[in-house]
Scaffold this motif. Structure first.
Motif, PDB file in Angstrom:
ATOM      1  N   PRO A 184      19.313  36.955  39.889  1.00  9.06           N
ATOM      2  CA  PRO A 184      20.713  36.522  39.830  1.00  9.06           C
ATOM      3  C   PRO A 184      20.825  35.057  39.415  1.00  9.06           C
ATOM      4  O   PRO A 184      20.022  34.235  39.850  1.00  9.06           O
ATOM      5  CB  PRO A 184      21.188  36.710  41.277  1.00  9.06           C
ATOM      6  CG  PRO A 184      20.271  37.736  41.848  1.00  9.06           C
ATOM      7  CD  PRO A 184      18.950  37.540  41.177  1.00  9.06           C
TER       8      PRO A 184
ATOM      9  N   SER B 285      27.181  29.485  46.436  1.00  8.52           N
ATOM     10  CA  SER B 285      27.682  29.741  45.066  1.00  8.52           C
ATOM     11  C   SER B 285      28.060  31.211  44.931  1.00  8.52           C
ATOM     12  O   SER B 285      29.062  31.557  44.302  1.00  8.52           O
ATOM     13  CB  SER B 285      26.603  29.431  44.017  1.00  8.52           C
ATOM     14  OG  SER B 285      26.118  28.140  44.201  1.00  8.52           O
ATOM     15  N   TYR B 286      27.254  32.061  45.532  1.00  7.68           N
ATOM     16  CA  TYR B 286      27.502  33.507  45.478  1.00  7.68           C
ATOM     17  C   TYR B 286      28.809  33.834  46.203  1.00  7.68           C
ATOM     18  O   TYR B 286      29.678  34.535  45.675  1.00  7.68           O
ATOM     19  CB  TYR B 286      26.317  34.215  46.127  1.00  7.68           C
ATOM     20  CG  TYR B 286      26.452  35.716  46.276  1.00  7.68           C
ATOM     21  CD1 TYR B 286      26.513  36.548  45.167  1.00  7.68           C
ATOM     22  CD2 TYR B 286      26.470  36.303  47.540  1.00  7.68           C
ATOM     23  CE1 TYR B 286      26.598  37.929  45.311  1.00  7.68           C
ATOM     24  CE2 TYR B 286      26.558  37.680  47.690  1.00  7.68           C
ATOM     25  CZ  TYR B 286      26.625  38.490  46.578  1.00  7.68           C
ATOM     26  OH  TYR B 286      26.709  39.843  46.722  1.00  7.68           O
ATOM     27  N   GLN B 287      28.988  33.270  47.403  1.00  2.00           N
ATOM     28  CA  GLN B 287      30.225  33.534  48.172  1.00  2.00           C
ATOM     29  C   GLN B 287      31.446  33.018  47.426  1.00  2.00           C
ATOM     30  O   GLN B 287      32.495  33.639  47.420  1.00  2.00           O
ATOM     31  CB  GLN B 287      30.157  32.819  49.528  1.00  2.00           C
ATOM     32  CG  GLN B 287      29.297  33.565  50.536  1.00  2.00           C
ATOM     33  CD  GLN B 287      29.062  32.725  51.779  1.00  2.00           C
ATOM     34  OE1 GLN B 287      29.730  31.709  51.987  1.00  2.00           O
ATOM     35  NE2 GLN B 287      28.108  33.127  52.581  1.00  2.00           N
TER      36      GLN B 287
ATOM     37  N   THR C 267      31.960  32.792  44.214  1.00  4.14           N
ATOM     38  CA  THR C 267      32.390  33.689  43.134  1.00  4.14           C
ATOM     39  C   THR C 267      33.130  34.882  43.722  1.00  4.14           C
ATOM     40  O   THR C 267      34.073  35.389  43.148  1.00  4.14           O
ATOM     41  CB  THR C 267      31.198  34.220  42.299  1.00  4.14           C
ATOM     42  OG1 THR C 267      30.329  34.940  43.183  1.00  4.14           O
ATOM     43  CG2 THR C 267      30.435  33.110  41.636  1.00  4.14           C
ATOM     44  N   ARG C 268      32.694  35.340  44.889  1.00  4.95           N
ATOM     45  CA  ARG C 268      33.388  36.468  45.533  1.00  4.95           C
ATOM     46  C   ARG C 268      34.826  36.051  45.872  1.00  4.95           C
ATOM     47  O   ARG C 268      35.762  36.786  45.656  1.00  4.95           O
ATOM     48  CB  ARG C 268      32.709  36.876  46.842  1.00  4.95           C
ATOM     49  CG  ARG C 268      31.214  37.048  46.765  1.00  4.95           C
ATOM     50  CD  ARG C 268      30.793  38.493  46.899  1.00  4.95           C
ATOM     51  NE  ARG C 268      30.333  38.988  45.608  1.00  4.95           N
ATOM     52  CZ  ARG C 268      30.125  40.266  45.347  1.00  4.95           C
ATOM     53  NH1 ARG C 268      30.326  41.180  46.265  1.00  4.95           N
ATOM     54  NH2 ARG C 268      29.705  40.647  44.172  1.00  4.95           N
TER      55      ARG C 268
ATOM     56  N   LEU D  59      19.252  37.151  48.204  1.00  2.00           N
ATOM     57  CA  LEU D  59      19.616  35.974  49.005  1.00  2.00           C
ATOM     58  C   LEU D  59      19.160  36.130  50.452  1.00  2.00           C
ATOM     59  O   LEU D  59      18.664  35.188  51.064  1.00  2.00           O
ATOM     60  CB  LEU D  59      21.132  35.757  48.965  1.00  2.00           C
ATOM     61  CG  LEU D  59      21.652  35.010  47.741  1.00  2.00           C
ATOM     62  CD1 LEU D  59      23.164  35.122  47.678  1.00  2.00           C
ATOM     63  CD2 LEU D  59      21.231  33.552  47.784  1.00  2.00           C
TER      64      LEU D  59
ATOM     65  N   GLU E  47      22.729  32.678  40.225  1.00  2.01           N
ATOM     66  CA  GLU E  47      22.841  31.687  41.312  1.00  2.01           C
ATOM     67  C   GLU E  47      21.454  31.238  41.777  1.00  2.01           C
ATOM     68  O   GLU E  47      21.270  30.121  42.218  1.00  2.01           O
ATOM     69  CB  GLU E  47      23.556  32.269  42.550  1.00  2.01           C
ATOM     70  CG  GLU E  47      25.006  32.639  42.320  1.00  2.01           C
ATOM     71  CD  GLU E  47      25.181  34.094  41.926  1.00  2.01           C
ATOM     72  OE1 GLU E  47      26.301  34.583  42.091  1.00  2.01           O
ATOM     73  OE2 GLU E  47      24.227  34.735  41.465  1.00  2.01           O
TER      74      GLU E  47
ATOM     75  N   THR F 238      22.069  40.816  44.306  1.00  3.98           N
ATOM     76  CA  THR F 238      22.070  39.374  44.560  1.00  3.98           C
ATOM     77  C   THR F 238      22.103  39.086  46.059  1.00  3.98           C
ATOM     78  O   THR F 238      21.351  38.258  46.571  1.00  3.98           O
ATOM     79  CB  THR F 238      23.296  38.706  43.883  1.00  3.98           C
ATOM     80  OG1 THR F 238      23.281  39.052  42.506  1.00  3.98           O
ATOM     81  CG2 THR F 238      23.255  37.203  44.036  1.00  3.98           C
ATOM     82  N   GLY F 239      22.990  39.806  46.758  1.00  9.62           N
ATOM     83  CA  GLY F 239      23.110  39.608  48.209  1.00  9.62           C
ATOM     84  C   GLY F 239      21.794  39.894  48.919  1.00  9.62           C
ATOM     85  O   GLY F 239      21.384  39.168  49.828  1.00  9.62           O
TER      86      GLY F 239
END
Length: 423
Positions: free
Chosen positions: A265, A134-136, A138-139, A112, A267, A108-109
Motif C-alpha cells: 500500500p 494516513s490510511y485513516q 483517506t477513509r 498495518l 501509505e 492495507t489495514g
C-alpha cells in the motif's frame, strides 16, 4: 483453552476481478494473504476463498448473490473478522459489515496491523503510526465526500457531520505533523550513526528480498545472532545490524531489512523508505530469493522494482542468493546448483542447513576487496611504518626476522599493494 477463546475467528477472501488484470495467480495471492493473516498472533484463520468477479461493484464490491452466499457461510462458521485481500472503499466496508455482521479489514489495514505488531525500534514505531494515520485520513476524506453527496444541498452546510469530520481530519493532521517532527529527529540520529559508521572501515552488506525469503534465517546463521526468524511474513521490520568476520576477508556489517511485498500500500511505501535507506549505504547487496516458491520470479521482479524506485545504483555489486534448496526435490535442487555454479553473481544455498554459505562469503569478500594473492616481502628494520601498516591491514600470513629486517608473506589485493608502494 482460555487463550483460544480470545483469538478472533477470521476468514480470508481474495477477490479475483476479471476487469483488473493481475500478474499474480489467484491461488498464490490467496496463499500469501492467508500467510499475512497468520502472521497476526491473535487471529485464528478458519477458512479462505478466491471469489471470482467480472468487475468490482461500487457499493458492495461483490454481487448480491455472492454476498448472500458468503453471509450464510460466515454465520455458520461463527466468523468475526473478514480479511479482503485488496482495496476496499469506506462505503464498501460499511455496507459489507452491515450485510455480514462482521468486522472487515482490507489488505492495507491488515499489513498495518502486522507492521504495528512487529515494529521494535523507535523509528519503526513512528513510521507505522504515520502510515496508520494516513490510511485513516483517506477513509475520513472519502466518507466525507460520500456524505456531501448524500446531503445534496439541504442547507446542512457546516452541519454536525462535516464539523466532526473536519475536526477528525485536523486532529489527524496535527498528529501527523508531530510524528513527522519526531521521525525527522530519529532519522537525523540515524544519519549521524551512519556517518559515524562510514568512518569505521567496515563495508556494509545488506540483505534484501521478498518477505519470507529466509533473510533472517541467513542473517542468524552468518552472525550467530538471534533475530526473530519465524516462517512468517514480515517477521523483520527493523533493520538489524551485526558485525561479521569474513573468512580470509575483511570484517563487515551485515544488515537485515524489512521484507518486500507486491502491491505494498502506498501509505506504507513512504513510511518504510527510511527503513530501507540502509540499502542505499550498502557496499554489497544480497538479494535473497525463496527459490522453492511457485512465484519466485514475480517476487524477484517486485524486489527489483522497489530497489530501483529507491534509487539503488545499477552498478552496485549485487549477488542473487537462491535460498531454500532444502525445500526442493533432489533433481531440481541439482539443476539450481548447476545454474548457480556457472554464474558468479548467483549462489544457491540453504540458510537452514548451511549449504553453500562458505562460497557465498568468499564471493562477498572478493567483491569487497578484489581478488587476493600471496606475495613474499623483505623489509629492513628502518621500514617499521610499512610493517605496522601491513599488520593494521591484517594481510600478514607469516613473518620471520632476518639479519637485515623481516621476511613476510602477505595475502593482499592489487589495491593494497598499490597503497603499500606509496608509503
Amino acid at each position: 483453552m482460555e487463550h483460544d477463546r480470545k483469538r478472533t475467528r477470521a476468514w480470508v477472501l481474495h477477490p479475483d476481478i476479471k476487469s483488473e488484470q493481475s500478474r499474480r495467480e489467484p491461488a498464490a495471492a490467496l496463499e500469501e494473504a492467508v500467510s499475512l493473516a497468520v502472521a497476526l498472533p491473535d487471529l485464528d484463520v478458519i477458512g479462505n476463498d478466491v471469489v471470482r468477479l467480472p468487475k468490482a461493484q461500487p457499493g458492495y464490491l461483490f454481487g448480491s448473490g455472492k454476498i448472500e452466499e458468503l453471509a450464510q457461510r460466515l454465520k455458520a462458521e461463527d466468523v468475526e473478522l473478514v480479511l479482503i485481500d485488496g482495496p476496499v472503499s469506506p462505503v464498501q466496508q460499511r455496507n459489507l459489515e452491515k450485510a455480514w455482521k462482521v468486522k472487515i479489514l482490507d489488505r492495507t489495514g491488515l499489513i498495518l496491523e502486522i507492521f504495528s505488531d512487529r515494529a521494535r525500534t523507535r523509528e519503526g514505531v513512528l513510521q507505522v503510526e504515520m502510515a496508520a494515520l494516513s490510511y485513516q485520513r483517506t477513509r475520513l476524506v472519502r466518507a466525507w465526500t460520500h456524505l456531501e453527496r448524500q446531503r445534496g444541498g439541504l442547507g446542512f452546510v457546516g452541519g454536525p457531520g462535516e464539523t466532526q469530520i473536519e475536526a477528525d481530519r485536523r486532529a489527524i493532521d496535527e498528529q501527523l505533523v508531530r510524528l513527522r517532527r519526531q521521525l525527522e529527529k530519529v532519522v537525523k540520529t540515524r544519519t549521524l550513526h551512519r556517518a559515524a559508521r562510514a568512518k569505521i572501515p567496515y563495508p556494509i552488506v545488506a540483505l534484501v528480498g521478498y518477505t519470507n525469503a529466509g533473510k533472517s534465517t541467513l542473517f542468524n546463521r552468518l552472525t550467530g545472532a538471534d533475530v526473530m526468524a519465524k516462517d512468517m511474513l514480515f517477521a523483520t521490520l527493523d533493520p538489524t545490524m551485526r558485525r561479521v568476520q569474513l573468512p580470509d576477508g575483511p570484517e563487515v556489517i551485515l544488515s537485515d531489512t524489512v521484507g518486500f511485498i507486491s502491491d505494498l500500500p502506498t501509505e506504507l511505501v513512504a513510511a518504510f523508505r527510511a527503513t530501507l535507506e540502509e540499502v542505499l549505504a550498502a557496499d554489497v547487496i544480497l538479494h535473497v530469493r525463496d527459490i522453492s516458491h511457485a512465484e519466485t520470479q514475480t517476487q524477484a521482479e517486485d524486489v527489483e522494482a522497489i530497489l530501483s524506485s529507491l534509487g539503488v545504483d545499477e552498478n552496485r555489486p549485487m549477488i542473487e542468493v537462491w535460498n531454500k534448496l532444502d525445500q526442493l526435490g533432489e533433481e531440481e535442487a541439482d539443476a539450481r546448483r548447476d545454474r548457480a555454479a556457472r554464474d558468479d553473481a548467483l549462489h544457491a544455498i540453504s540458510a537452514l542447513t548451511g549449504e553453500g554459505l562458505s562460497d557465498l562469503l568468499e564471493t562477498i569478500a572478493q567483491l569487497l576487496q578484489g581478488k587476493r594473492f600471496e606475495e613474499d616481502l623483505d623489509l629492513t628494520f628502518a621500514q617499521g611504518k610499512q610493517r605496522a601498516w601491513l599488520f593494521e591491514q591484517d594481510v600478514v600470513q607469516s613473518e620471520e626476522q632476518t639479519d637485515n629486517g623481516f621476511a613476510l608473506t602477505v595475502l593482499w589485493t592489487d589495491k593494497q599493494k598499490a597503497r603499500f608502494k606509496k608509503l
